[in-house]
Design an enzyme around this catalytic site. Structure first.
Site, PDB file in Angstrom:
ATOM      1  N   ASP A  85       0.529  -0.808  -0.040  1.00  0.00           N
ATOM      2  CA  ASP A  85      -0.288   0.029   0.162  1.00  0.00           C
ATOM      3  C   ASP A  85       0.960   1.341   0.218  1.00  0.00           C
ATOM      4  O   ASP A  85       2.300   1.359   0.885  1.00  0.00           O
ATOM      5  CB  ASP A  85      -0.872   0.397   1.474  1.00  0.00           C
ATOM      6  N   ASP A 110      -0.631  -2.326  -4.394  1.00  0.00           N
ATOM      7  CA  ASP A 110      -2.584  -2.310  -3.828  1.00  0.00           C
ATOM      8  C   ASP A 110      -2.492  -0.797  -3.364  1.00  0.00           C
ATOM      9  O   ASP A 110      -2.023   0.084  -4.645  1.00  0.00           O
ATOM     10  CB  ASP A 110      -1.689  -2.459  -1.965  1.00  0.00           C
ATOM     11  N   ASP A 111      -3.637  -0.747  -2.735  1.00  0.00           N
ATOM     12  CA  ASP A 111      -4.082   0.635  -2.548  1.00  0.00           C
ATOM     13  C   ASP A 111      -3.135   1.938  -3.186  1.00  0.00           C
ATOM     14  O   ASP A 111      -1.715   1.821  -2.649  1.00  0.00           O
ATOM     15  CB  ASP A 111      -5.266   0.655  -1.209  1.00  0.00           C
ATOM     16  N   HIS A 145      -3.987  -1.062  -6.806  1.00  0.00           N
ATOM     17  CA  HIS A 145      -5.614  -1.299  -6.621  1.00  0.00           C
ATOM     18  C   HIS A 145      -6.823  -0.091  -6.392  1.00  0.00           C
ATOM     19  O   HIS A 145      -7.515  -0.024  -6.133  1.00  0.00           O
ATOM     20  CB  HIS A 145      -5.836  -2.395  -5.268  1.00  0.00           C
ATOM     21  N   ARG A 153     -12.389   3.324  -5.283  1.00  0.00           N
ATOM     22  CA  ARG A 153     -13.682   2.005  -4.692  1.00  0.00           C
ATOM     23  C   ARG A 153     -14.047   2.867  -3.261  1.00  0.00           C
ATOM     24  O   ARG A 153     -12.839   3.645  -3.415  1.00  0.00           O
ATOM     25  CB  ARG A 153     -13.103   0.940  -4.680  1.00  0.00           C
ATOM     26  N   LYS A 189     -15.414   0.540   0.868  1.00  0.00           N
ATOM     27  CA  LYS A 189     -15.547  -0.731   0.342  1.00  0.00           C
ATOM     28  C   LYS A 189     -16.090  -1.181   1.815  1.00  0.00           C
ATOM     29  O   LYS A 189     -15.181  -0.501   3.018  1.00  0.00           O
ATOM     30  CB  LYS A 189     -14.337  -1.476   0.061  1.00  0.00           C
TER      31      LYS A 189
END
Length: 355
Positions: A172, A193-194, A215, A246, A248
């Site tokens: 991340d 990742d993010d 991501h 996104r 989540k």
């Protein structure tokens, strides 16, 4: 070092502080007590299993990174660098590098097994600035901001390109939690990742970023009673990520997302979802129907770009009544995989799940 100024026949010498040169880890405690409140970290090797512990700093301390900072190898779950204090100035000088050499730990599993991997840097700073850091190859999560207030992070490069071919996972970029009034601007993130994620806190700005290979830009995952509110994500480019943006939230958990704005976001070559908002998030994939979790006053404005043909442009699946007062203005094309959206407000006009 002294600078000398001449005024007629009067000569004045003004001392210029050069700071405490920290190039030996054993001098760390002495550096933090230096009376000139300036630490210059030069070509430092941090021993295996140890943290470059820059906590307990004197107020108004300046930290400069020069040269290359490296870390010995050990399987452990600590943090390579920790920063904590008030009125702290952190500067990355031209040519410096904070090199995690993460390839020594990477095994494709990140924090989900395999080797124990340290995180890279965690900061808890108040009324402070961090400018110009160049970070390479974090073993896992890179730049964690926690319990911070009135913090500005700017001109940061997180370069974990090597992880794409050598097993980098959960790398991340920026993570923000339990903080208020944090601004992250003018960053570049290459990771797996993010690019950015926030899981709690308020008054956060993430702007003028370039995100490659990861991501996407995320709110969450949300749960455990945490609240994210007053977040602005703007003027960003998300390239070759699995997702564009996104939100989540986790099933059967509590919390809230309020007053979040995504504005002027360009996405390109997204493999799965241009926009995804899901209320049943798990690392291993969604499970069953979402449970209620308020996502209120959400603005998605001028989010535009391209999704791969095998992906979905926009997908929403939240529990009925969770979505409150949403405004969307998007133009996302390319994805041919249609998925039926659920829980979208009745006045939502986006082509959710459509081609």
């Amino acid at each position: 070092m002294c600078s000398t100024f001449f005024f007629g026949t009067l000569v004045i010498s003004a001392a210029v502080t050069s700071g405490f040169d920290l190039n030996n880890f054993d001098q760390l405690n002495a550096a933090k007590k230096s009376p000139d409140k300036k630490i210059v970290i030069k070509n430092l090797l941090v021993p295996a299993g140890k943290t470059l512990d820059l906590t307990g700093l004197q107020s108004n301390t300046v930290i400069e990174f020069t040269g290359r900072v490296t870390f010995g190898y050990q399987e452990w779950e600590g943090t390579l660098i920790e920063l904590k204090g008030k009125n702290i100035t952190v500067l990355g000088k031209p040519g410096h590098l904070l090199d995690g050499e993460g390839q020594r730990w990477w095994d494709g599993k990140g924090g989900n097994g395999g080797k124990k991997k340290p995180k890279f840097i965690r900061v808890s700073l108040v009324d402070s600035t961090v400018t110009g850091l160049h970070i390479k190859n974090s073993p896992r999560h890179c730049f964690m901001i926690k319990s911070s207030e009135n913090l500005r992070v700017q001109n940061t490069t997180i370069d974990i390109k090597d992880g794409a071919k050598h097993g980098g996972h959960n790398t991340d970029g920026f993570g923000v939690s339990s903080s208020r009034n944090v601004t992250i601007s003018n960053s570049e993130v290459y990771n797996q990742d993010d690019c950015f994620a926030t899981t709690s806190g308020s008054d956060t700005i993430f702007e003028n970023a370039k995100c490659v290979g990861g991501h996407g830009i995320s709110i969450g995952s949300m749960g455990s009673g945490n609240v994210v509110e007053r977040v602005v994500i703007r003027n960003c480019r998300v390239l070759a990520n699995t997702n564009g943006i996104r939100i989540k939230t986790r099933k059967e958990e509590t919390g809230a997302v309020r007053n979040v704005t995504f504005e002027n976001i360009e996405i390109k070559d997204i493999s799965k979802y241009g926009i995804i908002i899901q209320g049943n998030y798990y690392n291993s994939g969604p499970r069953g129907d979402p449970t209620p979790f308020p996502i209120e006053n959400l603005v998605i404005k001028n989010v535009r770009g391209h999704v791969a043909r095998s992906g979905t442009n926009i997908f929403v699946w939240v529990a009925p009544g969770s979505a409150i007062n949403w405004f969307w203005n998007t133009k996302i094309t390319g994805g041919l995989k249609e998925q039926q959206c659920k829980g979208v407000p009745n006045d939502q006009t986006s082509r959710c799940g459509k081609k």
